[in-house]
Scaffold this active site. Structure first.
Site, PDB file in Angstrom:
ATOM      1  N   SER A 145       4.636 -12.583  -8.423  1.00 60.19           N
ATOM      2  CA  SER A 145       3.240 -12.157  -8.416  1.00 60.19           C
ATOM      3  C   SER A 145       2.467 -12.972  -7.381  1.00 60.19           C
ATOM      4  O   SER A 145       2.840 -12.987  -6.210  1.00 60.19           O
ATOM      5  CB  SER A 145       2.647 -12.283  -9.822  1.00 60.19           C
ATOM      6  OG  SER A 145       1.391 -11.646  -9.888  1.00 60.19           O
ATOM      7  N   ASP A 251       3.708  -0.445 -11.359  1.00 62.32           N
ATOM      8  CA  ASP A 251       2.868  -1.571 -10.958  1.00 62.32           C
ATOM      9  C   ASP A 251       1.915  -1.079  -9.874  1.00 62.32           C
ATOM     10  O   ASP A 251       2.345  -0.425  -8.911  1.00 62.32           O
ATOM     11  CB  ASP A 251       3.775  -2.688 -10.420  1.00 62.32           C
ATOM     12  CG  ASP A 251       3.018  -3.918  -9.949  1.00 62.32           C
ATOM     13  OD1 ASP A 251       1.772  -3.937 -10.009  1.00 62.32           O
ATOM     14  OD2 ASP A 251       3.696  -4.868  -9.501  1.00 62.32           O
ATOM     15  N   HIS A 280       3.960  -4.343 -13.837  1.00 63.00           N
ATOM     16  CA  HIS A 280       3.858  -5.644 -13.180  1.00 63.00           C
ATOM     17  C   HIS A 280       4.379  -6.767 -14.062  1.00 63.00           C
ATOM     18  O   HIS A 280       5.020  -7.695 -13.579  1.00 63.00           O
ATOM     19  CB  HIS A 280       2.407  -5.939 -12.778  1.00 63.00           C
ATOM     20  CG  HIS A 280       2.282  -7.148 -11.903  1.00 63.00           C
ATOM     21  ND1 HIS A 280       2.620  -7.140 -10.566  1.00 63.00           N
ATOM     22  CD2 HIS A 280       1.890  -8.414 -12.177  1.00 63.00           C
ATOM     23  CE1 HIS A 280       2.429  -8.345 -10.051  1.00 63.00           C
ATOM     24  NE2 HIS A 280       1.986  -9.135 -11.010  1.00 63.00           N
TER      25      HIS A 280
END
Length: 302
Positions: A145, A251, A280
């Protein structure tokens, strides 16, 4: 998870993301031992080093690959002590096996980009565990991320100073659903605009807090494909670095991840892509987390 204050700082609420201490005692029943090591006193940065238990118990002298890991949190939240990242590093250290250096970097908006990028360029030290157990000639930079964004840009910095990093030799990057953006919405951002995890309205705020004052989302820190991408990517190819990029079609950032992989491939970089139908959030899904461990191990040992 946070409140923006009038002075430009934020107040963080970590009640749903507890921290945990390092586990340096070899007598503890953990799959990996860990310890915290200060890096830069003035910047208050540090790393948590993870060593698989089998390395302590083994009579062999074989050294293990080294992974420099950068945690997620949208560039403004969490730390190397956050339990979900501590547990992830312990698991990967034990399963690959590998020595992991988890970086606690400075967070925005108090320290806007590129501060985190420089914090993640870790040079070798005389730290005992690294000297005794890590193969410094087999280093990988990994982030997920927001940490994937930091890992990517730290790698660009490292590629321009490889001689200064010796005896550390980087072999590749592992970008787990990396956090990128841009001014123009992508198809996945439009399609998933109303989903609860990282909708575009939330990522816009994160970028507003993280980017240099006055920069828009087509700044290179946010949009790595803008203006054809970094010229340093050619150095990735010359150095023979491999890059793994993962992403999930549910995502909002999915198209950004696909576009990054395609751009690097067009520049001759050896890219391995793993795209699936996930969202995600990955670290809370045990089935996908198990698959991730296998994927990382295969990439590093291949």
């Amino acid at each position: 998870m946070f409140i923006v204050n009038a002075d430009g700082t934020i107040t963080r609420d970590y009640s749903n993301y507890p921290s945990t201490t390092a586990t340096p005692d070899p007598n503890d029943h953990t799959i990996a031992v860990s310890k915290d090591v200060p890096v830069n006193q003035s910047n208050k940065t540090w790393v948590r080093i993870f060593l698989p238990r089998q390395a302590l118990d083994s009579s062999t002298k074989t050294k293990l690959p080294l992974i420099v890991y950068v945690h997620g949190g949208g560039l403004i939240l969490l730390s190397a002590a956050t339990k979900i990242y501590h547990d992830l590093c312990s698991d990967i250290a034990a399963r690959v096996p590998a020595v992991i250096v988890s970086v606690d970097y400075r967070l925005a908006p108090e320290h806007r980009l590129p501060a985190a990028y420089y914090d993640a360029v870790i040079k070798t030290t005389q730290e005992h565990w690294l000297i005794q157990y890590a193969d410094l000639s087999s280093c990988f930079i990994m982030g997920d991320s927001g940490g994937g964004n930091v890992a990517y840009h730290a790698a660009l910095l490292a590629a321009a100073q490889v001689d200064d990093l010796l005896p550390l030799k980087i072999r590749g990057l592992i970008l787990l659903k990396p956090f990128f953006g841009g001014v123009k919405r992508t198809e996945s951002e439009l399609r998933l605009a109303n989903q609860p995890i990282l909708p575009p309205s939330s990522t816009d705020l994160l970028w507003q807090l993280a980017l240099p004052i006055g920069a828009d989302r087509d700044h290179e820190y946010c949009n790595p494909t803008a203006r054809g991408g970094s010229k340093v990517l050619g150095q990735f190819r010359l150095l023979g670095w491999r890059v793994m990029v993962t992403g999930g079609s549910e995502d909002t950032l999915f198209d950004r991840q696909v576009d990054l992989a395609k751009m690097m491939e067009q520049k001759g970089v050896n890219v391995v892509s793993y795209f699936d139908d996930s969202g995600h959030s990955l670290l809370r899904d045990p089935i996908k987390l198990e698959a991730l461990h296998v994927t990382i191990k295969n990439f590093i040992l291949s």
